[in-house]
Scaffold this active site. Structure first.
Site, PDB file in Angstrom:
ATOM      1  N   GLY A 149     -11.485   9.295   0.164  1.00 41.28           N
ATOM      2  CA  GLY A 149     -10.879   8.416   1.076  1.00 41.28           C
ATOM      3  C   GLY A 149     -11.850   8.310   2.335  1.00 41.28           C
ATOM      4  O   GLY A 149     -12.764   8.536   2.271  1.00 41.28           O
TER       5      GLY A 149
ATOM      6  N   LEU B 217      -7.528   8.508  -6.352  1.00 41.96           N
ATOM      7  CA  LEU B 217      -8.026   7.122  -6.568  1.00 41.96           C
ATOM      8  C   LEU B 217      -6.926   6.055  -6.540  1.00 41.96           C
ATOM      9  O   LEU B 217      -7.044   5.282  -7.145  1.00 41.96           O
ATOM     10  CB  LEU B 217      -8.830   6.960  -7.655  1.00 41.96           C
ATOM     11  N   THR B 218      -5.907   6.425  -5.756  1.00 43.16           N
ATOM     12  CA  THR B 218      -4.949   5.230  -5.379  1.00 43.16           C
ATOM     13  C   THR B 218      -5.588   4.507  -4.332  1.00 43.16           C
ATOM     14  O   THR B 218      -6.607   4.213  -4.282  1.00 43.16           O
ATOM     15  CB  THR B 218      -3.581   5.810  -5.016  1.00 43.16           C
TER      16      THR B 218
ATOM     17  N   THR C  31       3.834  13.878  -1.246  1.00 43.26           N
ATOM     18  CA  THR C  31       2.265  14.193  -1.152  1.00 43.26           C
ATOM     19  C   THR C  31       2.225  15.107  -0.027  1.00 43.26           C
ATOM     20  O   THR C  31       1.482  16.156  -0.200  1.00 43.26           O
ATOM     21  CB  THR C  31       1.763  12.919  -0.704  1.00 43.26           C
TER      22      THR C  31
ATOM     23  N   THR D  36      -2.834  15.375  12.437  1.00 46.07           N
ATOM     24  CA  THR D  36      -3.026  14.273  13.343  1.00 46.07           C
ATOM     25  C   THR D  36      -2.453  14.565  14.658  1.00 46.07           C
ATOM     26  O   THR D  36      -1.505  15.436  14.791  1.00 46.07           O
ATOM     27  CB  THR D  36      -2.439  13.209  12.813  1.00 46.07           C
ATOM     28  N   ASP D  37      -2.823  13.975  15.599  1.00 50.22           N
ATOM     29  CA  ASP D  37      -2.287  14.108  17.015  1.00 50.22           C
ATOM     30  C   ASP D  37      -0.764  13.477  16.992  1.00 50.22           C
ATOM     31  O   ASP D  37      -0.146  13.855  17.872  1.00 50.22           O
ATOM     32  CB  ASP D  37      -2.952  13.486  18.318  1.00 50.22           C
ATOM     33  N   GLU D  38      -0.611  12.722  15.864  1.00 52.07           N
ATOM     34  CA  GLU D  38       0.929  12.038  16.036  1.00 52.07           C
ATOM     35  C   GLU D  38       1.825  12.856  15.737  1.00 52.07           C
ATOM     36  O   GLU D  38       3.055  12.837  16.064  1.00 52.07           O
ATOM     37  CB  GLU D  38       0.900  10.945  14.964  1.00 52.07           C
TER      38      GLU D  38
ATOM     39  N   TYR E 224       5.782   9.305   8.869  1.00 53.44           N
ATOM     40  CA  TYR E 224       4.447   9.880   8.600  1.00 53.44           C
ATOM     41  C   TYR E 224       4.170  10.919   9.445  1.00 53.44           C
ATOM     42  O   TYR E 224       3.816  12.078   8.953  1.00 53.44           O
ATOM     43  CB  TYR E 224       3.535   8.605   8.934  1.00 53.44           C
TER      44      TYR E 224
ATOM     45  N   ALA F  73       6.189  12.847  10.910  1.00 56.47           N
ATOM     46  CA  ALA F  73       7.313  14.060  10.438  1.00 56.47           C
ATOM     47  C   ALA F  73       6.689  14.849   9.215  1.00 56.47           C
ATOM     48  O   ALA F  73       6.547  15.950   9.085  1.00 56.47           O
ATOM     49  CB  ALA F  73       8.662  13.341  10.204  1.00 56.47           C
TER      50      ALA F  73
ATOM     51  N   LYS G 264       3.463  15.081   8.354  1.00 59.93           N
ATOM     52  CA  LYS G 264       2.485  15.714   8.637  1.00 59.93           C
ATOM     53  C   LYS G 264       2.839  17.011   9.598  1.00 59.93           C
ATOM     54  O   LYS G 264       2.237  18.020   9.309  1.00 59.93           O
ATOM     55  CB  LYS G 264       1.433  14.891   9.440  1.00 59.93           C
TER      56      LYS G 264
ATOM     57  N   ASN H   3      -7.033   8.999  16.582  1.00 61.96           N
ATOM     58  CA  ASN H   3      -7.132   7.893  15.558  1.00 61.96           C
ATOM     59  C   ASN H   3      -8.673   7.625  15.371  1.00 61.96           C
ATOM     60  O   ASN H   3      -9.746   7.683  16.075  1.00 61.96           O
ATOM     61  CB  ASN H   3      -6.572   6.710  16.228  1.00 61.96           C
TER      62      ASN H   3
ATOM     63  N   ARG I 171      -3.865   4.517  22.379  1.00 59.18           N
ATOM     64  CA  ARG I 171      -4.295   5.433  21.586  1.00 59.18           C
ATOM     65  C   ARG I 171      -5.842   5.786  21.780  1.00 59.18           C
ATOM     66  O   ARG I 171      -6.380   4.987  22.409  1.00 59.18           O
ATOM     67  CB  ARG I 171      -4.262   4.737  20.149  1.00 59.18           C
TER      68      ARG I 171
ATOM     69  N   ARG J  98       6.912  -2.685  16.281  1.00 53.35           N
ATOM     70  CA  ARG J  98       7.267  -1.996  15.194  1.00 53.35           C
ATOM     71  C   ARG J  98       8.154  -0.964  15.624  1.00 53.35           C
ATOM     72  O   ARG J  98       8.229  -0.621  16.850  1.00 53.35           O
ATOM     73  CB  ARG J  98       6.041  -1.536  14.666  1.00 53.35           C
TER      74      ARG J  98
END
Length: 341
Positions: free
Chosen positions: A10, A35-36, A98, A123-125, A147, A149, A151, A176, A211, A270
């Site tokens: 990735g 490999l998606t 995942t 992640t910082d999120e 996402y 949540a 992580k 980011n 960000r 969003r």
């Protein structure tokens, strides 16, 4: 050291693999990647010339495969994750499977085989939005989107294996990332590839969401420091990039791509779009000597130039039928969800 790197084909993972292969004390790097849509052999490129690299095509949810690879390893750096916020809005199950169950599968195997270091990349999120101030590693986790949540849950699962079973887990949380090879669903490559083709871009609301942008190589440097010297059971924020609102970032990209504001359309915001992320990173600086080195303007210009020179790498990805409408509000679930990468 024999190192297992999940998600190593990735964006961030491939940069880390190339970096760690240069280390004299690393005998082998095993890359496990499904490999998606976001993982590509081409991201590793010249790394395949290094005899220390071994690639395994597989899924982190495959417990037997994970167990086999963990048995051969002394340490693991876990990048593999579903990572795009927009996708998480219509594929919550894939993200939970995942990011949470995949982490648990890896931690189980690490426990059985007495892995010497387990670095879980986050992640910082997970800290959620902060109207003011900055999060330390001790801040409560308050994710607002699926996402983040997923992580946050995977962070807690990984750390629980340290507290309960003694697995030497460290967690890194970065802001980011940007740089070459990133999938064009993310804002910097998305805007760059569209503007370079003379296409319009869309900006959420008035573009006031803040960000912090950190070059991928700086993040990888921090992750390597944690791999080598981090304290088990600890969390390390990796920051030091540049804060931009969406509008400010768009302005820079317009200039670098030779476009004007007539190329920008404002769209409704969003859902659950966090207004601001911010965290401090003194802990990793003071304890491990981390310092970011990449200038934002220089790094971003190099990134845009990479997309300008390599359309053969990103153009085929624009046909990804699983992706949501880029940078737009998602109105309803889609029938097919992305898989682990």
């Amino acid at each position: 050291m024999k190192l297992l790197v999940t998600g190593g084909a990735g964006f961030i993972g491939s940069h880390f693999v190339k970096r760690i292969l240069r280390a004299d004390d690393v005998a082998e790097v095993i890359v496990l990647d499904a490999l998606t849509y976001a993982g590509h052999m081409e991201n590793l490129g010249e790394a395949f010339l290094n005899p220390k690299l071994r690639f395994v095509h597989g899924n982190i949810l495959d417990a037997d495969l994970v167990d086999e690879l963990m048995r051969e390893s002394t340490a693991v750096v876990h990048f593999a994750a579903e990572s795009h916020v927009d996708r998480s809005l219509f594929a919550v199950g894939a993200f939970l499977s995942t990011n949470v169950l995949g982490t648990q599968t890896l931690a189980d195997a690490a426990m059985r085989h007495e892995i010497q270091r387990f670095v879980h990349v986050s992640t910082d999120e997970v800290y959620g939005p902060l109207a003011e101030g900055s999060a330390t590693e001790d801040n409560p986790l308050r994710p607002t989107v699926p996402y983040a949540a997923s992580k946050a849950a995977s962070d807690v699962v990984a750390l629980s294996y340290f507290h309960t079973y003694g697995v030497p887990v460290c967690v890194t949380r970065s802001s980011n990332n940007y740089g070459p090879y990133q999938h064009p669903e993310k804002i910097i490559p998305l805007f760059s590839t569209r503007l370079l083709r003379g296409r319009p871009v869309t900006l959420h609301g008035q573009g006031q969401h803040v960000r912090n942008w950190l070059h991928v190589e700086d993040n990888c440097a921090g992750i390597e420091l944690v791999l080598r010297g981090g304290t088990s059971g600890e969390v390390y924020n990796i920051g030091g990039g540049t804060d931009f609102t969406g509008r400010e970032l768009t302005d820079v990209l317009l200039r670098m791509c030779g476009a004007g504001w007539d190329s920008v359309t404002h769209v409704p915001d969003r859902r659950s779009n966090d207004i601001r992320y911010s965290m401090v990173w003194e802990k990793i600086a003071d304890s491990l000597g981390y310092q970011p080195t990449r200038d934002f303007e220089e790094g971003l210009a190099e990134t845009v130039e990479w997309y300008r020179r390599n359309p053969d790498r990103w153009a085929p990805l624009m046909r990804d039928s699983h992706a949501p409408v880029p940078n737009a509000e998602i109105a309803a679930p889609t029938p097919e969800a992305p898989r682990v990468h």
